[in-house]
Design an enzyme around this catalytic site. Structure first.
Site, PDB file in Angstrom:
ATOM      1  N   HIS A  35      -1.863   2.101   0.143  1.00  0.00           N
ATOM      2  CA  HIS A  35      -2.766   1.981   1.867  1.00  0.00           C
ATOM      3  C   HIS A  35      -3.571   3.466   2.417  1.00  0.00           C
ATOM      4  O   HIS A  35      -5.288   2.513   1.759  1.00  0.00           O
ATOM      5  CB  HIS A  35      -1.607   2.444   2.931  1.00  0.00           C
ATOM      6  CG  HIS A  35      -1.085   1.120   3.268  1.00  0.00           C
ATOM      7  ND1 HIS A  35       0.374   1.224   2.874  1.00  0.00           N
ATOM      8  CD2 HIS A  35      -0.720  -0.274   3.870  1.00  0.00           C
ATOM      9  CE1 HIS A  35       0.820  -0.136   3.266  1.00  0.00           C
ATOM     10  NE2 HIS A  35       0.315  -0.951   3.809  1.00  0.00           N
ATOM     11  N   ARG A 188       8.041  -3.015   2.046  1.00  0.00           N
ATOM     12  CA  ARG A 188       9.989  -3.577   1.726  1.00  0.00           C
ATOM     13  C   ARG A 188      10.226  -3.426   0.887  1.00  0.00           C
ATOM     14  O   ARG A 188      11.220  -3.617   0.789  1.00  0.00           O
ATOM     15  CB  ARG A 188       9.371  -4.999   2.177  1.00  0.00           C
ATOM     16  CG  ARG A 188       8.564  -5.911   2.727  1.00  0.00           C
ATOM     17  CD  ARG A 188       7.837  -7.421   2.844  1.00  0.00           C
ATOM     18  NE  ARG A 188       7.482  -7.791   3.968  1.00  0.00           N
ATOM     19  CZ  ARG A 188       7.820  -8.277   5.075  1.00  0.00           C
ATOM     20  NH1 ARG A 188       9.335  -7.916   5.213  1.00  0.00           N
ATOM     21  NH2 ARG A 188       7.865  -8.937   5.832  1.00  0.00           N
TER      22      ARG A 188
END
Length: 280
Positions: A35, A188
């Site tokens: 990110h 995740r």
């Protein structure tokens, strides 16, 4: 930190964003280096960098999956500020999807996406993604939006939305950022057991072997080292967990077959035969 659509529109009306090139990095939070690389790309090319953190309930088809998705807004906000983000848009689910009892709810549906192999075991997922991306582009009106290549089909979907719905926004895709052992960084990954975490990088290793074999001219399928073929609907993690040793063997040899909806790991038995074709 902007928590509502009205707050954002007040910013727009104030002229603070007038004539600015706005770069948007949409996320669901639990941020990692992938990110932040997208933020870096946006910072290099934009006057104003905006990140969004919103765990979109419409793209989850299992309530328990939504409930256990990591939420770390305070930590995420600190990371984004340190990376040079100017504005953080972090609405609630009620803000993004105001519901009136008994009233029809709008969705954005890109025809055919839910029929693709990746989507078959997640019905409605890409409709949910299309809806939230459309809403974010409509609300924030960025000049450029940044996605990570890890979610390849999501990148394709975003480009189709921008082209098909005439958004004045450019879609930029950043390379996948990986752990030292090759596993793609993902929010995740925290849910992986130790055994699953050890096995997970084998998928990337297998893909690299497949690429090498293809570049070398390999087009044939050898003897299967995994029991038959594994349908993707059983889940990649289940595959890795139950077939870890077979996958280790497969990645030690040339991986010659990888189907989109089925994973077949194979190696030559006595060498491939000229003219053999992969099973497709």
């Amino acid at each position: 930190l902007v928590r509502s659509i009205d707050e954002w529109r007040q910013l727009q009306r104030s002229g603070e964003l007038a004539a600015a090139r706005v770069g948007l990095v949409p996320t669901m939070g639990a941020l990692h280096a992938g990110h932040l690389r997208l933020v870096e790309m946006a910072r290099e090319a934009s006057d104003v960098v905006v990140a969004s953190v919103f765990v979109n309930p419409k793209q989850f088809n299992k309530a328990d999956d939504l409930a256990r998705y990591p939420r770390t807004l305070e930590e995420d906000a600190a990371k984004l500020a340190a990376a040079g983000v100017d504005l953080l848009f972090a609405p609630s689910a009620g803000e993004m999807y105001p519901e009136e009892e008994g009233s029809p709810q709008p969705f954005v549906d890109v025809s055919g996406f839910d029929l693709l192999p990746e989507a078959r075991h997640r019905p409605g997922h890409f409709r949910g993604v299309a809806t939230v991306v459309t809403k974010l582009l409509n609300i924030l009106q960025p000049s450029t939006v940044y996605f990570g290549q890890k979610d390849g089909l999501q990148c394709v979907l975003a480009r189709r939305l921008v082209a098909g719905l005439n958004f004045d926004t450019e879609v930029v895709v950043g390379d996948t950022v990986r752990e030292p052992d090759g596993l793609a960084m993902s929010s995740r990954n925290v849910h992986l057991s130790q055994e699953e975490r050890e096995a997970a990088p084998l998928v990337y290793t297998a893909l690299l072997k497949l690429t090498e074999a293809h570049k070398a001219g390999e087009r044939s399928a050898g003897v299967n080292v995994v029991d038959g073929q594994v349908d993707a609907t059983t889940g990649v993690l289940d595959l890795l967990w139950t077939k870890k040793e077979a996958l280790r063997q497969a990645t030690d040899a040339a991986v010659t077959v990888l189907r989109v909806d089925q994973i077949i790991m194979s190696k030559p038995a006595g060498g491939p035969k000229k003219g053999d074709q992969p099973a497709m």
